[in-house]
Design an enzyme around this catalytic site. Sequence first.
Site, mmCIF file in Angstrom:
data_model
loop_
_atom_site.group_PDB
_atom_site.id
_atom_site.type_symbol
_atom_site.label_atom_id
_atom_site.label_comp_id
_atom_site.label_asym_id
_atom_site.label_seq_id
_atom_site.Cartn_x
_atom_site.Cartn_y
_atom_site.Cartn_z
ATOM 1 N N GLU A 137 -30.197 -55.180 87.842
ATOM 2 C CA GLU A 137 -31.026 -56.443 88.328
ATOM 3 C C GLU A 137 -30.411 -57.507 89.331
ATOM 4 O O GLU A 137 -31.071 -57.926 90.063
ATOM 5 C CB GLU A 137 -31.434 -57.142 87.088
ATOM 6 C CG GLU A 137 -32.525 -56.274 86.204
ATOM 7 C CD GLU A 137 -32.096 -55.430 85.435
ATOM 8 O OE1 GLU A 137 -30.893 -55.224 85.153
ATOM 9 O OE2 GLU A 137 -32.739 -54.690 84.297
ATOM 10 N N HIS A 140 -38.433 -58.523 74.393
ATOM 11 C CA HIS A 140 -39.317 -58.106 75.196
ATOM 12 C C HIS A 140 -40.399 -58.868 75.190
ATOM 13 O O HIS A 140 -41.619 -58.671 75.597
ATOM 14 C CB HIS A 140 -39.916 -56.565 74.867
ATOM 15 C CG HIS A 140 -38.745 -55.361 75.537
ATOM 16 N ND1 HIS A 140 -37.527 -55.171 74.665
ATOM 17 C CD2 HIS A 140 -38.797 -54.609 76.487
ATOM 18 C CE1 HIS A 140 -36.975 -54.321 75.512
ATOM 19 N NE2 HIS A 140 -37.739 -53.777 76.530
#
Lengths: 327, 324
Positions: free
Chosen positions: A61, A130
């Site tokens: 990322e 999440h």
Amino acid sequence: MDNITTYREAVKEAIRKAMREDERVFLMGEDVGHYGGCYAVSMGLLDEFGAERIIDTPLSESAFTGAGIGAAMNGMRPIVEIMTVNFSLLALDQIMNNAATLLHMSGGQFNVPLVIRMATGGGKQLAAQHSHSLEGWFAHIPGLKVLTPATIQDAYEMVGLALADPDPVLIFENALLYNSKGSLDVHATPTPIGKALIHKVGKDITIVSYGISLFKALEASKTLAEDGIDAEVIDLRSLRPLDDETIMNSIKKTHKVIIVDEGWKSGSISAEIMARINEQAFYELDAPMERVCTAEVPIPYAKHLEDAALPNPEKIVAMAKKMMGKS
Amino acid sequence: MELDLNKAKEFYKEMLLIRRFEEKCVELYSNQKIRGFLHLYIGEEAIAVGVMSALSQEDAVFATYREHGHAIAHGVSAKSMMAEMFGKMEGCSRGRGGSMHLFDGATRFYGGSAIVAGALPLAVGMALADKMMKRNRVTVCIFGDGAVAEGEFHESLNLAALWKLPVLFVCENNRYAMGTALKYTESETDIYKKAASYKISSKQIDGMSVMDVAQAAKEAIASIHKEQAPMFLECLTYRFRAHSMFDAELYRQKSEVEEWKRKDPLTLFENSLKDKNMWSEIDRAEMEDEIKNTIDEAVTFAENGTLEPIEDLERFVYSEASHG
């Protein structure tokens, strides 16, 4: 020219249009190409545009977000997709220390026309790594713009608005909205970044919302109407910049306000909005400001607990009735 | 590498300019004209001068917070750098960056990054854009041995190799990440081997020899163009001064510093020019005078610079109309 489509298709169509019109636009992120996107937003784009413009990245990322910044500084208009806001924390160094600061540190020489899209929000029993809504955190940072499209129209328009912006823009797409259906007018004039929209006009109480909370607020307003409470529902659309004017004008009319925020209450964007109302419209208030936020807990897996943690129409209705003295 | 007299003079003068510029910075720091963090490049001059000698005007540079030498060698003016450190509007970053954040659009000098390894991903993206737009230019990314421990180093090397990007990675291995020796932090202290594990062609070279660095950089740039793939140079070097102005240097022996000073890049190059019978052609005194003038002019320029009005404080957070 309206046609019915999904939120997912609206985002895809906006990316497709931008890529057809501007060779500088490209998409990169985890699983955006061969897989078709974690939420299938980019399904089919690899076939149309090829692997040079729909770029599958490794699970890096920080590096691919930083690469987006570098490419943006070098004339491109990258769209970086980070699978969810939870993973964006691995790229926070790049977003905060580079994207948000380079224009300023360079004395105005190097702007960063980068778009970062990511999924956000809870409600799918995905537990504490999440399910979070961290867009309010990003709204803390000068140099960034933070968009939260709720409607199909905004899902479409905000991609183009973000790409046209000379500075880094973050788009937070609530994962529960991808399947939502609605009308899209691709020829409409886009509502600019920083402008909130009033989705329901009302006179008794203002409900400020953004992202998926808009629909919870609208549902609540229907229930409230049955009790004779006429709520006004605002969709902020953008958390940075915030549209103070629309919020304050509404409060001048209703004199009461509830803020619905899927972030945690402490240090949240809802806290910022309350502070601004305090600064700009304190004497317009007939009752203390109230909030409906996510409970101060990492989102749990069990459905009944997750449901209890998140804002919902019932909580908004109860809060509004309490404020109106009808509970 | 062929070395003509002009090149020899240029290399020596650039290294001497960096040395004298840094010495002046120390003086100005003591006089409280320069504040904040100040990281000196003294001892490492051969790397900046050698690497930049291999670049064309089109090539881009990303450097670290110890970047005065890179900026000078890349052609950023001493005046605008000094004004920056004085916090003046005439500074290369309008006084918004300071010593650690020198930026210069005209020479494609992209900073001055003070997050260790934070610029590696940017260099990857810069090179990606060049590749996508089929522009034939190289991005150089300079960082220290400390960066090697960061995830961004590994992620970036992988991407650059995977996507075959025109990046020259230059690791200035001065043996200490601030005050901790490499041997205490890395299982593999030969850094070039890490790059090789990503299938990047890499080399370990003597970073105290400007000739060695210039030669390796020239070959690396040629290879990047030819192979359309990144290259990695590990330059073994040493900083003669403390990490910053706040460092008491308790972590290394004076004898070690003295040992390395015997390999001072200026002395090394002088000896090499003597061997080539070129040293006598170089008028060191005249060079010192010219450099003193350059630095004095830079200081005067900085002293006479303008403080940005407070009303402008919140500018450059977002682009102004001209950018749109």
